[in-house]
Design a protein around this motif. Structure first.
Motif, PDB file in Angstrom:
ATOM      1  N   MET A  57       0.831  -1.206   0.000  1.00 52.24           N
ATOM      2  CA  MET A  57       0.000   0.000   0.000  1.00 52.24           C
ATOM      3  C   MET A  57       0.869   1.260   0.000  1.00 52.24           C
ATOM      4  SD  MET A  57      -3.235   0.242  -0.167  1.00 52.24           S
ATOM      5  CE  MET A  57      -3.829   1.804  -0.734  1.00 52.24           C
ATOM      6  N   LEU A  58       1.946   1.195   0.766  1.00 49.95           N
ATOM      7  CA  LEU A  58       2.880   2.327   0.786  1.00 49.95           C
ATOM      8  C   LEU A  58       3.501   2.524  -0.590  1.00 49.95           C
ATOM      9  CD1 LEU A  58       4.774   2.016   4.185  1.00 49.95           C
ATOM     10  CD2 LEU A  58       3.493   3.989   3.383  1.00 49.95           C
ATOM     11  N   HIS A  59       3.758   1.417  -1.267  1.00 52.49           N
ATOM     12  CA  HIS A  59       4.319   1.499  -2.612  1.00 52.49           C
ATOM     13  C   HIS A  59       3.343   2.223  -3.545  1.00 52.49           C
ATOM     14  CE1 HIS A  59       6.051  -0.804  -6.326  1.00 52.49           C
ATOM     15  NE2 HIS A  59       6.397   0.467  -6.310  1.00 52.49           N
ATOM     16  N   TYR A  60       2.064   1.916  -3.384  1.00 51.23           N
ATOM     17  CA  TYR A  60       1.034   2.550  -4.213  1.00 51.23           C
ATOM     18  C   TYR A  60       0.993   4.056  -3.964  1.00 51.23           C
ATOM     19  CZ  TYR A  60      -3.620   3.727  -5.976  1.00 51.23           C
ATOM     20  OH  TYR A  60      -4.673   4.310  -6.642  1.00 51.23           O
ATOM     21  N   THR A  61       0.966   4.450  -2.686  1.00 52.44           N
ATOM     22  CA  THR A  61       0.888   5.878  -2.374  1.00 52.44           C
ATOM     23  C   THR A  61       2.149   6.609  -2.855  1.00 52.44           C
ATOM     24  OG1 THR A  61       1.701   5.365  -0.162  1.00 52.44           O
ATOM     25  CG2 THR A  61      -0.657   5.661  -0.394  1.00 52.44           C
ATOM     26  N   TYR A  62       3.280   5.927  -2.702  1.00 54.25           N
ATOM     27  CA  TYR A  62       4.546   6.540  -3.134  1.00 54.25           C
ATOM     28  C   TYR A  62       4.562   6.728  -4.655  1.00 54.25           C
ATOM     29  CZ  TYR A  62       9.375   6.593  -4.722  1.00 54.25           C
ATOM     30  OH  TYR A  62      10.534   6.908  -5.387  1.00 54.25           O
ATOM     31  N   LEU A  63       4.180   5.656  -5.363  1.00 54.42           N
ATOM     32  CA  LEU A  63       4.221   5.686  -6.831  1.00 54.42           C
ATOM     33  C   LEU A  63       3.280   6.752  -7.385  1.00 54.42           C
ATOM     34  CD1 LEU A  63       5.890   3.880  -8.668  1.00 54.42           C
ATOM     35  CD2 LEU A  63       3.910   2.397  -8.943  1.00 54.42           C
ATOM     36  N   LYS A  64       2.099   6.793  -6.809  1.00 57.70           N
ATOM     37  CA  LYS A  64       1.075   7.737  -7.258  1.00 57.70           C
ATOM     38  C   LYS A  64       1.534   9.178  -6.996  1.00 57.70           C
ATOM     39  CE  LYS A  64      -3.832   8.252  -6.729  1.00 57.70           C
ATOM     40  NZ  LYS A  64      -4.306   9.037  -5.630  1.00 57.70           N
ATOM     41  N   SER A  65       2.072   9.386  -5.815  1.00 61.92           N
ATOM     42  CA  SER A  65       2.510  10.714  -5.425  1.00 61.92           C
ATOM     43  C   SER A  65       3.720  11.164  -6.243  1.00 61.92           C
ATOM     44  CB  SER A  65       2.848  10.680  -3.935  1.00 61.92           C
ATOM     45  OG  SER A  65       3.102  11.951  -3.463  1.00 61.92           O
ATOM     46  N   ARG A  66       4.592  10.218  -6.533  1.00 67.62           N
ATOM     47  CA  ARG A  66       5.780  10.564  -7.330  1.00 67.62           C
ATOM     48  C   ARG A  66       5.378  10.924  -8.761  1.00 67.62           C
ATOM     49  NH1 ARG A  66      10.057   6.054  -8.654  1.00 67.62           N
ATOM     50  NH2 ARG A  66       8.818   6.011 -10.510  1.00 67.62           N
ATOM     51  N   ARG A  67       4.432  10.182  -9.295  1.00 64.66           N
ATOM     52  CA  ARG A  67       4.005  10.417 -10.666  1.00 64.66           C
ATOM     53  C   ARG A  67       3.322  11.767 -10.867  1.00 64.66           C
ATOM     54  NH1 ARG A  67       4.014   5.531 -13.315  1.00 64.66           N
ATOM     55  NH2 ARG A  67       6.221   5.085 -13.181  1.00 64.66           N
ATOM     56  N   ASP A  68       2.496  12.145  -9.887  1.00 67.36           N
ATOM     57  CA  ASP A  68       1.819  13.441 -10.090  1.00 67.36           C
ATOM     58  C   ASP A  68       2.613  14.595  -9.447  1.00 67.36           C
ATOM     59  OD1 ASP A  68       1.287  13.353  -7.385  1.00 67.36           O
ATOM     60  OD2 ASP A  68      -0.839  12.928  -7.595  1.00 67.36           O
ATOM     61  N   SER A  69       3.851  14.287  -9.067  1.00 73.78           N
ATOM     62  CA  SER A  69       4.802  15.297  -8.550  1.00 73.78           C
ATOM     63  C   SER A  69       4.411  15.876  -7.196  1.00 73.78           C
ATOM     64  CB  SER A  69       4.994  16.453  -9.543  1.00 73.78           C
ATOM     65  OG  SER A  69       5.453  15.952 -10.758  1.00 73.78           O
ATOM     66  N   SER A  70       3.361  15.391  -6.580  1.00 77.14           N
ATOM     67  CA  SER A  70       2.980  15.936  -5.279  1.00 77.14           C
ATOM     68  C   SER A  70       3.998  15.538  -4.207  1.00 77.14           C
ATOM     69  CB  SER A  70       1.577  15.471  -4.891  1.00 77.14           C
ATOM     70  OG  SER A  70       1.504  14.077  -4.847  1.00 77.14           O
ATOM     71  N   LEU A  71       4.673  14.422  -4.422  1.00 80.25           N
ATOM     72  CA  LEU A  71       5.699  13.961  -3.480  1.00 80.25           C
ATOM     73  C   LEU A  71       6.754  15.059  -3.278  1.00 80.25           C
ATOM     74  CD1 LEU A  71       6.846  11.219  -2.072  1.00 80.25           C
ATOM     75  CD2 LEU A  71       8.357  11.179  -4.010  1.00 80.25           C
ATOM     76  N   PHE A  72       7.247  15.559  -4.394  1.00 80.12           N
ATOM     77  CA  PHE A  72       8.273  16.604  -4.390  1.00 80.12           C
ATOM     78  C   PHE A  72       7.734  17.858  -3.680  1.00 80.12           C
ATOM     79  CE2 PHE A  72      10.376  20.206  -6.526  1.00 80.12           C
ATOM     80  CZ  PHE A  72      11.695  19.897  -6.222  1.00 80.12           C
ATOM     81  N   ALA A  73       6.508  18.237  -4.031  1.00 80.87           N
ATOM     82  CA  ALA A  73       5.922  19.454  -3.458  1.00 80.87           C
ATOM     83  C   ALA A  73       5.748  19.320  -1.949  1.00 80.87           C
ATOM     84  CB  ALA A  73       4.582  19.738  -4.114  1.00 80.87           C
ATOM     85  N   PHE A  74       5.221  18.168  -1.512  1.00 80.59           N
ATOM     86  CA  PHE A  74       4.948  17.991  -0.075  1.00 80.59           C
ATOM     87  C   PHE A  74       6.237  17.999   0.759  1.00 80.59           C
ATOM     88  CE2 PHE A  74       0.897  15.662  -1.446  1.00 80.59           C
ATOM     89  CZ  PHE A  74       0.125  16.789  -1.248  1.00 80.59           C
ATOM     90  N   ILE A  75       7.310  17.442   0.213  1.00 77.69           N
ATOM     91  CA  ILE A  75       8.580  17.429   0.957  1.00 77.69           C
ATOM     92  C   ILE A  75       9.222  18.815   0.941  1.00 77.69           C
ATOM     93  CG2 ILE A  75      10.957  16.528   0.967  1.00 77.69           C
ATOM     94  CD1 ILE A  75       9.855  13.853   0.063  1.00 77.69           C
ATOM     95  N   MET A  76       9.155  19.456  -0.211  1.00 80.77           N
ATOM     96  CA  MET A  76       9.901  20.702  -0.372  1.00 80.77           C
ATOM     97  C   MET A  76       9.266  21.904   0.330  1.00 80.77           C
ATOM     98  SD  MET A  76      12.482  19.552  -1.696  1.00 80.77           S
ATOM     99  CE  MET A  76      13.528  20.945  -2.031  1.00 80.77           C
ATOM    100  N   ILE A  77       7.955  21.855   0.563  1.00 82.62           N
ATOM    101  CA  ILE A  77       7.308  23.020   1.210  1.00 82.62           C
ATOM    102  C   ILE A  77       7.963  23.324   2.566  1.00 82.62           C
ATOM    103  CG2 ILE A  77       5.165  23.845   2.304  1.00 82.62           C
ATOM    104  CD1 ILE A  77       3.679  22.605  -0.106  1.00 82.62           C
ATOM    105  N   PRO A  78       8.036  22.359   3.496  1.00 86.34           N
ATOM    106  CA  PRO A  78       8.715  22.688   4.761  1.00 86.34           C
ATOM    107  C   PRO A  78      10.221  22.868   4.597  1.00 86.34           C
ATOM    108  CG  PRO A  78       7.650  20.513   4.885  1.00 86.34           C
ATOM    109  CD  PRO A  78       7.444  21.022   3.511  1.00 86.34           C
ATOM    110  N   ALA A  79      10.808  22.103   3.679  1.00 89.75           N
ATOM    111  CA  ALA A  79      12.273  22.158   3.531  1.00 89.75           C
ATOM    112  C   ALA A  79      12.733  23.502   2.975  1.00 89.75           C
ATOM    113  CB  ALA A  79      12.745  21.018   2.637  1.00 89.75           C
ATOM    114  N   LEU A  80      11.964  24.069   2.080  1.00 94.95           N
ATOM    115  CA  LEU A  80      12.379  25.324   1.445  1.00 94.95           C
ATOM    116  C   LEU A  80      11.918  26.553   2.220  1.00 94.95           C
ATOM    117  CD1 LEU A  80      11.937  24.628  -2.376  1.00 94.95           C
ATOM    118  CD2 LEU A  80      14.046  24.729  -1.055  1.00 94.95           C
ATOM    119  N   PHE A  81      11.051  26.311   3.214  1.00 99.66           N
ATOM    120  CA  PHE A  81      10.547  27.454   3.950  1.00 99.66           C
ATOM    121  C   PHE A  81      11.658  28.308   4.581  1.00 99.66           C
ATOM    122  CE2 PHE A  81       9.746  29.120   8.137  1.00 99.66           C
ATOM    123  CZ  PHE A  81       8.909  30.169   7.811  1.00 99.66           C
TER     124      PHE A  81
END
Lengths: 312, 213
Positions: free
Chosen positions: B1-25
């Motif tokens: 299930m984690l693989h599914y959420t990861y794959l889906k999030s990576r594909r629609d680029s939300s993974l990058f956005a969700f990590i970078m919001i706090p990191a770039l703040f």
């Protein structure tokens, strides 16, 4: 003795004041294709959800492969493949990735996963779609993907809610071939459909539901026998219109330029008398034959008769 | 299930956005505040009258809020389409509803906690120092992200309407001051983990009930 894959007894399901199922009982024999027929709102989807353990009945019992759906749902879920009537696919994944996820979820050994995916793709003839994103699929292709997903773990029972919906004629033929193949492999298929002609061709048994109550459960020949209290006859002349002779009990249900469809208990003697009368009038009768009604007509008739009974 | 959420999030680029919001703040805040004073200066600052440690502390506190608050979004968003269309039921034949829910919570937690680690790294680079008690602060963020992740997941199981995110933010309005003000790790761990477990159990129950109708 017939072994049953699914046994439902006295199912009752209410949604608020609406009773979706009342005293619904039926059985599905192992290794058969059983059609589940009923009008919209008859309770088909509710029944399929109960059988699939997704929904609890308010009363009654249902056993799938010997397990009680209420007490032991997780033992059942891993052994059935369920295709709902409507579903969405994750647009951003490819078909191969999507099926791969399910091989992981079903706990299939790592080394077997790719083989399972290939087998499901091959079975549902979706190999050419395997690297395509799921957003780019047509309705019929989505249906095939749903089937591939339902088959990925090699289930014992396949429960399909309107699997032919949205499929073109060619895809329907392929679906029927697939279901026959699954039956040959010993799988039990329980499917609902409005396309009764399709069911007639592939189903061994039929469950007919009307307003939440099963009005028939058995083989298709039995359904026909039950419905055939009266038989439809077609009388065809070469060139002239045909009139109904006097003294014959029955009903004209259709007429053509030189033919007449007549529904009633027509004995051999009555048939001979009718023909003799027509010949005496100068009508050149060329054929008198029973009309084999389609399952669709039988179904409509069953429903109408039930409704008349209820009304009276 | 984690693989599914990861794959889906990576594909629609939300993974990058969700990590970078706090990191770039911290980069945006410290860089913006420093440049607003008219000249480039290292270490960067939020307030030129503060010491680097004070600037790092202030920046870390704001990064905490961002990390905890933004965890609601991936938790709410990741399986939102599947829950809205009830397609999530297809997973129930292979995994229990509780497993599905727990996977989303872990996934959203992992994203934003990674974002927090990125934020702290960024603060260290830009201010030249770390805030004091950074380990305890990290524990607080971890617990905060876990609770908001469970809360976001619970909310999406109740309704997939995006307006429900507002409810999540309002709950964070209570959660964040409590986390920031906690003096002992036991209090943070006990209360936070307890709340996360309750939300997870409720979400699993509601999800199965919702998909049954």
């Amino acid at each position: 003795m017939t072994e049953h894959a699914i046994v439902a007894e006295g199912l009752l399901k209410r949604y608020g004041k609406v009773t979706a199922l009342r005293d619904t009982s039926f059985a599905v024999a192992k290794g058969t294709i059983t059609g589940f027929v009923g009008r919209n709102g008859a309770g088909k989807t509710t029944t399929l959800k109960i059988v699939s353990t997704l929904l609890h009945a308010d009363d009654g019992t249902c056993h799938v492969l010997g397990h009680d759906v209420r007490r032991d749902p997780y033992a059942i879920r891993g052994r059935i493949g369920f295709l709902p009537d409507m579903f969405e696919l994750p647009a951003v994944l490819t078909l191969r990735e999507y099926l791969g996820i399910f091989t992981e979820l079903y706990g299939i050994a790592r080394g077997d996963r790719a083989k399972r995916v290939d087998a499901a793709l091959q079975l549902t003839r979706t190999e050419e779609l395997s690297e395509r994103k799921l957003q780019a699929l047509s309705r019929g292709e989505v249906q095939r993907v749903g089937l591939a997903r339902a088959l990925i773990h090699n289930p014992d029972i396949l429960i399909l809610d309107e699997p032919a919906a949205g499929l073109d004629p060619h895809a329907r033929v392929e679906l029927k071939e697939l279901l026959r193949l699954l039956r040959e492999r010993g799988k039990t298929v329980f499917l609902s459909s409005h396309v009764l002609a399709d069911l007639e061709e592939i189903c061994d048994e039929l469950v007919v539901i009307r307003k939440g109550t099963v009005i028939f459960s058995g083989d298709i020949a039995g359904f026909r026998r039950q419905m055939r209290a009266t038989t439809r006859w077609r009388l065809t002349a070469v060139s002239r219109p045909i009139a109904l002779p006097s003294g014959i009990r029955g009903e004209v249900v259709g007429t053509g330029p030189t033919s007449m469809d007549f529904e009633g208990n027509l004995s051999a003697g009555e048939r001979a008398r009718w023909i003799a009368e027509l010949v005496a009038k100068g009508v050149d009768v060329c054929e008198v034959s029973p009309v084999r009604s389609t399952l669709e007509q039988e179904f409509a008739k069953a429903i109408e008769e039930e409704e008349e009974e209820v009304a009276s | 299930m984690l693989h599914y959420t990861y794959l889906k999030s990576r594909r629609d680029s939300s993974l990058f956005a969700f990590i970078m919001i706090p990191a770039l703040f911290p980069l945006a805040a410290l860089g913006g505040a420093t440049l607003a004073k008219g000249h480039w200066h290292y270490p960067l600052f939020l307030n030129p009258q503060y010491t680097p440690v004070q600037n790092a502390t202030l920046c870390a506190q704001i990064a905490t809020v961002v990390s905890v608050l933004f965890t609601v979004i991936p938790a709410f968003w990741t399986l939102r389409p599947e829950i809205a269309t009830k397609s999530v039921t297809s997973f129930f034949f292979a995994a229990r509803p509780m497993t599905v829910v727990a996977s989303v919570i872990v996934f959203a937690f992992a994203l934003n906690f990674t974002g927090w680690i990125g934020a702290i790294t960024m603060i260290r680079i830009l201010t030249g120092t770390l805030p004091p008690h950074v380990a305890f602060m990290t524990l607080k963020v971890a617990v905060g992200c876990l609770v908001t992740s469970a809360l976001g997941t619970l909310l999406v199981t109740i309704s997939s309407q995006p307006a429900l995110l507002v409810g999540g933010y309002m709950a964070c309005g209570l959660l964040i001051p409590w986390i920031q003000g906690s003096k002992s790790s036991l209090q943070v761990m006990g209360g936070g983990v307890g709340a996360a477990i309750v939300c997870t159990a409720l979400a699993g129950f509601i999800l199965e009930r919702r998909c049954a109708t």
